[in-house]
Scaffold this motif. Sequence first.
Motif, PDB file in Angstrom:
ATOM      1  N   SER A 182      -3.498  96.682  41.939  1.00 14.17           N
ATOM      2  CA  SER A 182      -3.232  95.262  40.438  1.00 14.17           C
ATOM      3  C   SER A 182      -2.427  97.143  39.669  1.00 14.17           C
ATOM      4  CB  SER A 182      -4.192  94.796  40.155  1.00 14.17           C
ATOM      5  OG  SER A 182      -5.530  95.709  40.100  1.00 14.17           O
ATOM      6  N   ASP A 183      -3.302  98.264  39.857  1.00 15.19           N
ATOM      7  CA  ASP A 183      -2.748  99.247  38.408  1.00 15.19           C
ATOM      8  C   ASP A 183      -3.356 100.407  39.185  1.00 15.19           C
ATOM      9  OD1 ASP A 183      -5.664  98.862  37.470  1.00 15.19           O
ATOM     10  OD2 ASP A 183      -4.743  97.385  36.618  1.00 15.19           O
ATOM     11  N   ILE A 239       1.788  98.289  34.951  1.00 17.83           N
ATOM     12  CA  ILE A 239       1.380  99.219  34.038  1.00 17.83           C
ATOM     13  C   ILE A 239       0.643  99.066  33.111  1.00 17.83           C
ATOM     14  CG2 ILE A 239       2.809 101.187  33.257  1.00 17.83           C
ATOM     15  CD1 ILE A 239       5.373 100.731  35.114  1.00 17.83           C
ATOM     16  N   GLU A 240      -0.403 100.221  33.674  1.00 18.72           N
ATOM     17  CA  GLU A 240      -0.993  99.915  31.985  1.00 18.72           C
ATOM     18  C   GLU A 240      -1.456 100.277  30.918  1.00 18.72           C
ATOM     19  OE1 GLU A 240      -5.669  98.561  33.920  1.00 18.72           O
ATOM     20  OE2 GLU A 240      -4.945 100.130  34.733  1.00 18.72           O
ATOM     21  N   THR A 245       6.329 105.971  30.916  1.00 20.07           N
ATOM     22  CA  THR A 245       6.617 104.588  31.467  1.00 20.07           C
ATOM     23  C   THR A 245       7.752 103.663  30.507  1.00 20.07           C
ATOM     24  OG1 THR A 245       4.724 104.514  29.359  1.00 20.07           O
ATOM     25  CG2 THR A 245       3.729 104.738  31.510  1.00 20.07           C
ATOM     26  N   SER A 246       7.614 104.264  29.403  1.00 21.94           N
ATOM     27  CA  SER A 246       9.088 103.660  28.114  1.00 21.94           C
ATOM     28  C   SER A 246      10.252 104.031  29.345  1.00 21.94           C
ATOM     29  CB  SER A 246       8.584 103.902  26.664  1.00 21.94           C
ATOM     30  OG  SER A 246       9.959 103.233  26.531  1.00 21.94           O
ATOM     31  N   LYS A 247      10.221 105.288  29.597  1.00 21.34           N
ATOM     32  CA  LYS A 247      11.857 105.832  30.221  1.00 21.34           C
ATOM     33  C   LYS A 247      11.918 104.994  31.207  1.00 21.34           C
ATOM     34  CE  LYS A 247      13.941 110.056  32.137  1.00 21.34           C
ATOM     35  NZ  LYS A 247      13.175 109.898  33.259  1.00 21.34           N
ATOM     36  N   ILE A 248      11.433 104.841  32.530  1.00 18.82           N
ATOM     37  CA  ILE A 248      10.951 104.388  33.357  1.00 18.82           C
ATOM     38  C   ILE A 248      11.222 103.012  33.439  1.00 18.82           C
ATOM     39  CG2 ILE A 248       9.833 103.862  35.692  1.00 18.82           C
ATOM     40  CD1 ILE A 248      10.992 106.404  35.657  1.00 18.82           C
ATOM     41  N   GLN A 249      10.341 102.271  33.034  1.00 22.97           N
ATOM     42  CA  GLN A 249      10.768 100.892  32.892  1.00 22.97           C
ATOM     43  C   GLN A 249      12.587  99.817  32.487  1.00 22.97           C
ATOM     44  OE1 GLN A 249       6.975  98.141  31.316  1.00 22.97           O
ATOM     45  NE2 GLN A 249       6.894 100.252  30.554  1.00 22.97           N
ATOM     46  N   SER A 261      -1.054  92.404  23.137  1.00 28.03           N
ATOM     47  CA  SER A 261      -0.295  92.789  24.560  1.00 28.03           C
ATOM     48  C   SER A 261      -0.257  91.762  25.366  1.00 28.03           C
ATOM     49  CB  SER A 261      -1.417  94.231  24.743  1.00 28.03           C
ATOM     50  OG  SER A 261      -0.218  94.844  26.001  1.00 28.03           O
ATOM     51  N   TYR A 262       0.721  91.941  26.586  1.00 31.04           N
ATOM     52  CA  TYR A 262       1.263  90.937  27.374  1.00 31.04           C
ATOM     53  C   TYR A 262       1.495  91.331  28.642  1.00 31.04           C
ATOM     54  CZ  TYR A 262       0.296  87.110  24.125  1.00 31.04           C
ATOM     55  OH  TYR A 262      -0.190  85.636  23.168  1.00 31.04           O
TER      56      TYR A 262
END
Length: 529
Positions: free
Chosen positions: A263-264, A344-345, A375-379, A497-498
């Motif tokens: 899950s993470d 991504i947590e 994480t921001s770059k990959i998303q 956060s969601y």
Amino acid sequence: MKKLLLALSTLVVTSSASTIVVSCSTETKKQNINSIERFLTTILHSKENDQEPWTNDALEAELVNQKVDVAGGVSVKVNNEIEEGTITNKQQSIVFIGNGTSKNNYKYTGEITLIYNFGGNKPAPKKKITQEELATTIKGLQNFLDTIYFKSESVVKNTFVPNANIPGTPAEGVVFKTVTVTILETTQPTDPSIPKFTKFKVTGTIGIKNNDSEYYEFDDDVTEKDKEFTCEGTIVDSVIIEDKVITETTELINNWIKGQKFSDYNDFKNKLLSQQKEILANEQIAIESITNSAITESDANINSMYWTNQVSVNLKASVGYEFSKEVIENEQHKIKTDIEILKIESNPLKWHVLTSKDEKYIEPQFIQFNSAVNTSKIQKEYLTSQQITQEWNQENDKHQQKQFVESLNIFTGKDKDEKIAKFVNTQYFTNTTAFNYGSDASESLFKVDEILFFDKTQENLNKNIESVLGQTKSLNEFVSSTNALTRETIENTQNVSYYVVFLTKNNDGNYKAANRVLNVLLQQIPIVD
């Protein structure tokens, strides 16, 4: 004391100068002598021979010499009873009396008593070592021996010697005064893959380190019995773990990972640590640490609902074993591998929610992608590759952004264009993307028509997210089966956060969900028209 004189030398000059000005004045003004307390203190401690006390005559002469007042203006009464000082070896009490009255020209009235510290600084008081500290020292030594294993008898005997520091949690200033090492029983395993253990005993007494007796001393109630200790430790003849064993262990971990969907990252970490005995199936090796390295993306995995997460698994040798020199030099015990995670947590994407006149504008064009954050770059790369978003018009991004803001109908009035132009230059458009706003209609583009928001605390969170990814349903079916929120039903949008899934509307009225979930942090921004 000479240092004190140097530090206050400017004060002496200043005070003397002010005294000269007063003495030259045509009008005599009487001051209480306590107004020059610091000046008098400085004079006291400027005495050249700081090993002897002041006398009345010598101090009064010095007051005239320093131009405190003329002769007779200030008298002193020195105390000939010399006491032990608090910060110096000796101290002397001295009374300064201002003899000024309305019938003379002396400057000061009243009196003040000051202390003259002399005779050299007193040594700092010795630190007392208490019974409790000795007990803690001995307990700490045994705890140390319970967790540390020695490689040989010679290492033990070099560690436990008189005047050596005590391992563990020793009290400040203590060392081994006397110490003896006694070898006890030894296990002799017949299997060469099992290490040999030898027990030893350490006995002795605790003392104060050589040359430190002027700084430390035992408390009055400490007895010789309190200083005695007896502890036990272990010597291990370690078995060497060769690279073949590490290779087999790496394969076992990777094979276990291939059969898992996590899950993470924390789900992976917790499962690997809790199941490591079954996974590794080797008493010689254990897991020392697990590290989250980075989120990555590849063309082969782009249509998966799972993110690829690089991780590092560091192995350690169990007690009685050690890695071979080759294993250490080649860092074979540091395993780098990939896992697949649903969510991504860390580091949620910042998403500004505009509020104006009781309306909320939850538009993906206000999601910020910080390229410096993995994480921001990959998303962002994922959304771009799936044609869910694209950069603002490269030729005239501000023009496209103005059109987008105007379509929201937030700003009104004759100065609407000016308000819009000002807004698009704010920080809220930094690192944002167009999310296909203004693009020509195309089946290949994924236009975000609706959004599913998943409360991170809801029950069956992972199951609910998995059930929607890549699926096509009516909006009502998506919501009723997962308890997800939409832009119409979400209420809490301030620093919350969601997990979110984007939906695009098909021609038949149903919605198709994106195949991955994002991690976002909503932040409300009030807009004044």
